[in-house]
Write an enzyme that holds these catalytic residues in place. Sequence first.
Site, short mmCIF file in Angstrom:
data_model
loop_
_atom_site.label_atom_id
_atom_site.label_comp_id
_atom_site.label_asym_id
_atom_site.label_seq_id
_atom_site.Cartn_x
_atom_site.Cartn_y
_atom_site.Cartn_z
N HIS A 134 48.81 54.65 27.03
CA HIS A 134 49.58 54.41 25.80
C HIS A 134 48.89 55.13 24.64
CE1 HIS A 134 52.30 52.82 22.97
NE2 HIS A 134 52.63 51.72 23.61
N TYR A 179 48.37 52.37 18.05
CA TYR A 179 47.31 51.74 18.81
C TYR A 179 46.11 52.69 18.74
CZ TYR A 179 51.21 48.87 20.41
OH TYR A 179 52.31 48.05 20.47
#
Length: 639
Positions: free
Chosen positions: A162, A167
């Site tokens: 990811h 993030y």
Amino acid sequence: MFEHVFAPIKIREMELKNRIILPAMGTRMADADGSVTEKLVAYHAARAKGGCGLNIVEVAAVHTPSAPAHFVSISEDKFIEGHKKLTDAIHENGGKAGIQLWQGSIAASMDPKAKILVVSDMNFGPYTLKAITKEEIKEVIECYGAAAERAVKAGYDCLEFHLAHNYLPHSFLSAGLNHREDEYGGSFENRCRFPLEVIDELRKRMPEGMPLFIRIDAQDDLLENGMSIEEVIRFCKIAKEHGVDVLDVSRGNIITAASMYEVPPIDVPNAFNVENAARIRKETGMVTVGVGRINTAALAEELIADDKVDMVVMGRAQLADPEFANKAKEGHVEDIVHCVGCNQGCYDGFCDVANRPHITCMRNPMIGHEAEYTLDPAEHTKKVWVIGGGVAGMEAAQILHKRGHQVTVFEAADTLGGEFLLAGEAPGKGEMKAAALEMGAQTERMVTVHKNTVVDVEMIAKGDVDEVILAVGSSPIQIQLEGADKLTHVSAPEVLRREVKPEGKVAVIGGGLVGLETADTLASAGCEVTILEMKDSIGSDLGSLRKIAVMMKMQQLNVKMLTNSKVCKFTEEGIVLEDGTVVPCSCAVFAVGFHSNDSHLLAEACEKKQIPFHVIGDAKAARRAIDAVAEGFEVGRQI
């Protein structure tokens, strides 16, 4: 049918039977420590059994100190056994399993006990979060590698890194977030360093034949100095050289209004991000996944047939209907329960930690209960009347039918759908209306339906019926104001259904969802609109992402919004507020909510005849569709 969607594809040594992916959507179905639960296994098994080509297990934490509670974790060896049960279940049901390796940066704040890692010093509420150190960077990279080895042991067929949504890896990559002055910040090459080191570690510790996906944003929306699509393409070309096979092209971030692109609501166009994915695919030559409100088989087929993407993410489509893929492949499109992008159960449910243990779906209350809600045949077949053909009544009727009961639906109007139909009348909400009509057609194929029929006490007294469901819905609240004869006034449903068409200056009384959609309808037709809300906020009954989108639309349409504005009376000039302010208008529209329709006489008739009865949906209390459908499902399951 849909030959492109259901064509197989091979990536390295992984062969998928079709191009449909269940993406790594957060569910909060894991145990507090991150262990895989039977609930999560059953949830994934249902989608694999439903024909999905690839299930990607969601946001799996790789780093124990920063792993939030109830998020899946693969950060320690103790988790391998649970993941093996999960991959076995997916494989046994004909699917392939991937896992998304994740370090969530500020998203870890959902759990106050989780450590928050940020790329650069960051103001976070009353605190300043210190940037991750070089020692911690090495620690996290090692955690990614160790997680990859565990995933291989657990039987996953592919890995996904990811690298989006601000993030931690995306935070390093984006100059809008990365303000470091060491070798991990500054230049594009330096900003690429951390994500490439992670990719190298993953590739080193996974088999040569196992594909590596990355989820990456097409661009940084609404983020100053963020990644452009040109920079994303440049990075993807480098990532390809480091062993990345597939680009899962997403969009959005969690620190700006662009968060609405992560779980796009109905207000965002279908396939809104696919042109970005198509460009990235063309310029990198990489296998690419299209993402973003792809919720019908026809749209998925079109995107792949037009050579824009190689595969499609159909996440919420498979939340709404776990049998989506099978139904599409078999040509039973009319039986599919389609996602409408309401976000009520998936995103809002995910964020509502205080009230919901895990995600759900307005259209499918079985989510998270796949193992226990088996809809077994009823012990005793009953003749059941469902009075009211809104979503609560239709859901109850369908579940009762599936369990073997003899069901008759009575609807006072000429169309099934109730207030769900009304919700679909606002601009951009056509999918909602289509879903209501679709649900009505599905109900009519299953059970006996009498439209334009008002059930009264006498019908119940004479009827051959064993149990009754009262789902008679709700009606707009009427307010009596001084001067009502001096100003034209109508209800929001009359405007939404285009039964009346006000012109000029119009005031909408009520700033909830219905008021906002009414304002949208009026302003889109050329009216000068003012919303009057007596509370201190507009759109308080909207979920966060829908609220972002709706408020942006109000701004674009130049709708004036006044809070703390209690209406006192009408005059020929307009509306007088409690503080004496006059709001000029030629028409007022009431959008102050709905009240339950009275069903007490029908209930008394049932009691007199000793017929069990149930009051559900708006007839019980006017609320959101997710509550109405859940109640319909539950009563259908219990009778």
